[in-house]
Design a protein around this motif. Structure first.
Motif, PDB file in Angstrom:
ATOM      1  N   GLN A 129      35.979 -40.597   2.116  1.00  0.00           N
ATOM      2  CA  GLN A 129      36.860 -39.966   3.051  1.00  0.00           C
ATOM      3  C   GLN A 129      37.642 -41.333   3.721  1.00  0.00           C
ATOM      4  O   GLN A 129      38.836 -41.328   3.949  1.00  0.00           O
ATOM      5  CB  GLN A 129      36.560 -39.272   4.191  1.00  0.00           C
ATOM      6  N   LEU A 130      36.934 -42.074   4.109  1.00  0.00           N
ATOM      7  CA  LEU A 130      37.349 -43.456   4.639  1.00  0.00           C
ATOM      8  C   LEU A 130      38.207 -44.188   3.711  1.00  0.00           C
ATOM      9  O   LEU A 130      39.225 -44.921   4.066  1.00  0.00           O
ATOM     10  CB  LEU A 130      36.292 -44.150   5.139  1.00  0.00           C
ATOM     11  N   TYR A 144      38.512 -45.590  12.684  1.00  0.00           N
ATOM     12  CA  TYR A 144      37.796 -44.642  12.380  1.00  0.00           C
ATOM     13  C   TYR A 144      36.370 -45.036  12.129  1.00  0.00           C
ATOM     14  O   TYR A 144      35.321 -44.904  12.321  1.00  0.00           O
ATOM     15  CB  TYR A 144      38.260 -43.779  11.005  1.00  0.00           C
ATOM     16  N   ARG A 145      36.421 -46.318  11.518  1.00  0.00           N
ATOM     17  CA  ARG A 145      35.189 -46.854  11.101  1.00  0.00           C
ATOM     18  C   ARG A 145      34.498 -47.644  12.364  1.00  0.00           C
ATOM     19  O   ARG A 145      33.229 -47.320  12.408  1.00  0.00           O
ATOM     20  CB  ARG A 145      35.694 -48.383  10.407  1.00  0.00           C
ATOM     21  N   GLN A 146      35.153 -48.018  13.219  1.00  0.00           N
ATOM     22  CA  GLN A 146      34.639 -48.642  14.400  1.00  0.00           C
ATOM     23  C   GLN A 146      34.003 -47.375  15.081  1.00  0.00           C
ATOM     24  O   GLN A 146      32.870 -47.291  15.810  1.00  0.00           O
ATOM     25  CB  GLN A 146      35.511 -49.034  15.438  1.00  0.00           C
ATOM     26  N   VAL A 147      34.612 -46.178  15.395  1.00  0.00           N
ATOM     27  CA  VAL A 147      34.365 -44.969  16.094  1.00  0.00           C
ATOM     28  C   VAL A 147      33.103 -44.569  15.473  1.00  0.00           C
ATOM     29  O   VAL A 147      32.112 -44.206  16.071  1.00  0.00           O
ATOM     30  CB  VAL A 147      35.382 -43.939  16.354  1.00  0.00           C
ATOM     31  N   ARG A 170      34.652 -47.896  24.182  1.00  0.00           N
ATOM     32  CA  ARG A 170      35.972 -47.975  24.660  1.00  0.00           C
ATOM     33  C   ARG A 170      37.124 -48.541  23.597  1.00  0.00           C
ATOM     34  O   ARG A 170      38.023 -47.927  23.520  1.00  0.00           O
ATOM     35  CB  ARG A 170      36.172 -48.575  25.943  1.00  0.00           C
ATOM     36  N   ALA A 171      36.716 -49.732  22.997  1.00  0.00           N
ATOM     37  CA  ALA A 171      37.784 -50.248  21.961  1.00  0.00           C
ATOM     38  C   ALA A 171      37.518 -49.491  20.799  1.00  0.00           C
ATOM     39  O   ALA A 171      38.808 -49.293  20.386  1.00  0.00           O
ATOM     40  CB  ALA A 171      37.086 -51.625  21.832  1.00  0.00           C
ATOM     41  N   ALA A 172      36.312 -48.733  20.486  1.00  0.00           N
ATOM     42  CA  ALA A 172      36.436 -48.032  19.298  1.00  0.00           C
ATOM     43  C   ALA A 172      37.505 -46.799  19.610  1.00  0.00           C
ATOM     44  O   ALA A 172      38.055 -46.178  18.660  1.00  0.00           O
ATOM     45  CB  ALA A 172      35.298 -47.625  18.869  1.00  0.00           C
ATOM     46  N   MET A 173      37.277 -46.228  20.685  1.00  0.00           N
ATOM     47  CA  MET A 173      38.112 -44.751  21.074  1.00  0.00           C
ATOM     48  C   MET A 173      39.692 -45.388  20.993  1.00  0.00           C
ATOM     49  O   MET A 173      40.364 -44.529  20.525  1.00  0.00           O
ATOM     50  CB  MET A 173      37.880 -44.425  22.440  1.00  0.00           C
TER      51      MET A 173
END
Length: 222
Positions: A129-130, A144-147, A170-173
């Motif tokens: 999917q990624l 998406y990878r970060q979250v 927070r940065a991932a969101m």
């Protein structure tokens, strides 16, 4: 026609074919790399870094992604489903204030579900999917990878570690929000997800991004 002339013609034709092949390879090499770099943007640099600087290996991987997923076409998103996704994302943002890890896990689930609903591979196949998302949303897929990574990291111990983990989540969101917004629209950056297939029936009016509400409240401290 004599045998000598036939042999000469064969040699000439073979030489022309070889020269044409060499010129084609030379012209495709650099341009292919430039096209991939322009299409994938920061994702190109990440893949090159993952291949220890081997640009050719990275370009082979990215080319394979395009071949597998470049023809993907978006499925329309019904208005009711769009509203459900919006409401769930807004709730996740609000939940982050008191339960950042739960909020990040919900954001990870939301993107996986939304991408699958738009026609990308199912979220159960995260890597595939990624890869598909990177072809059509290369400039935001890292969110998406970060979250996803943040959602699956073990909890951090200690106050300092907890604060560091919260900032990472927070940065991932924040980065994931950009991909979420793109998936809620009807076209991808490179045109692979066609706007005309979504139609006007399932399209919601243009809206402003929901701002983060972190300034209003602070996490409870134990």
């Amino acid at each position: 026609m004599s045998t000598g002339m036939i042999v000469a013609l064969i040699v000439i034709v073979a030489a022309v074919v070889v020269v044409a092949a060499v010129l084609t390879l030379r012209s495709r090499g650099p341009r292919g790399g430039r096209d991939l770099k322009r299409r994938f943007g920061p994702e190109y640099d990440r893949v090159v870094a993952r291949h220890d600087g081997d640009a050719k290996a990275a370009e082979r991987e990215l080319t394979e992604r395009v071949e597998r997923h470049g023809s993907l076409r978006a499925r329309p998103l019904e208005t009711a489903r769009r509203q459900q996704f919006e409401a769930r994302w807004a709730a996740a943002q609000e939940r982050f204030v008191d339960s950042p890890r739960e909020a990040v896990a919900e954001a990870d689930r939301l993107i996986a579900e939304l991408a699958a609903e738009r026609g990308f591979p199912d979220g159960g196949q995260y890597e595939e999917q990624l890869a598909a998302l990177s072809v059509h949303h290369a400039h935001h897929v890292h969110g998406y990878r970060q979250v996803h990574r943040a959602a699956h990291l073990p909890g951090n111990a200690g106050d300092a570690g907890e604060r560091a983990g919260t900032e990472e989540m927070r940065a991932a969101m924040v980065e994931a929000r950009a991909l979420f917004e793109e998936l809620m629209t009807d076209s991808g950056r490179d045109g692979g997800l066609r706007r005309d297939e979504a139609g006007s029936a399932g399209r919601a009016p243009a809206r402003k991004a929901t701002p983060w509400a972190f300034g209003r409240r602070h996490p409870k401290e134990g």
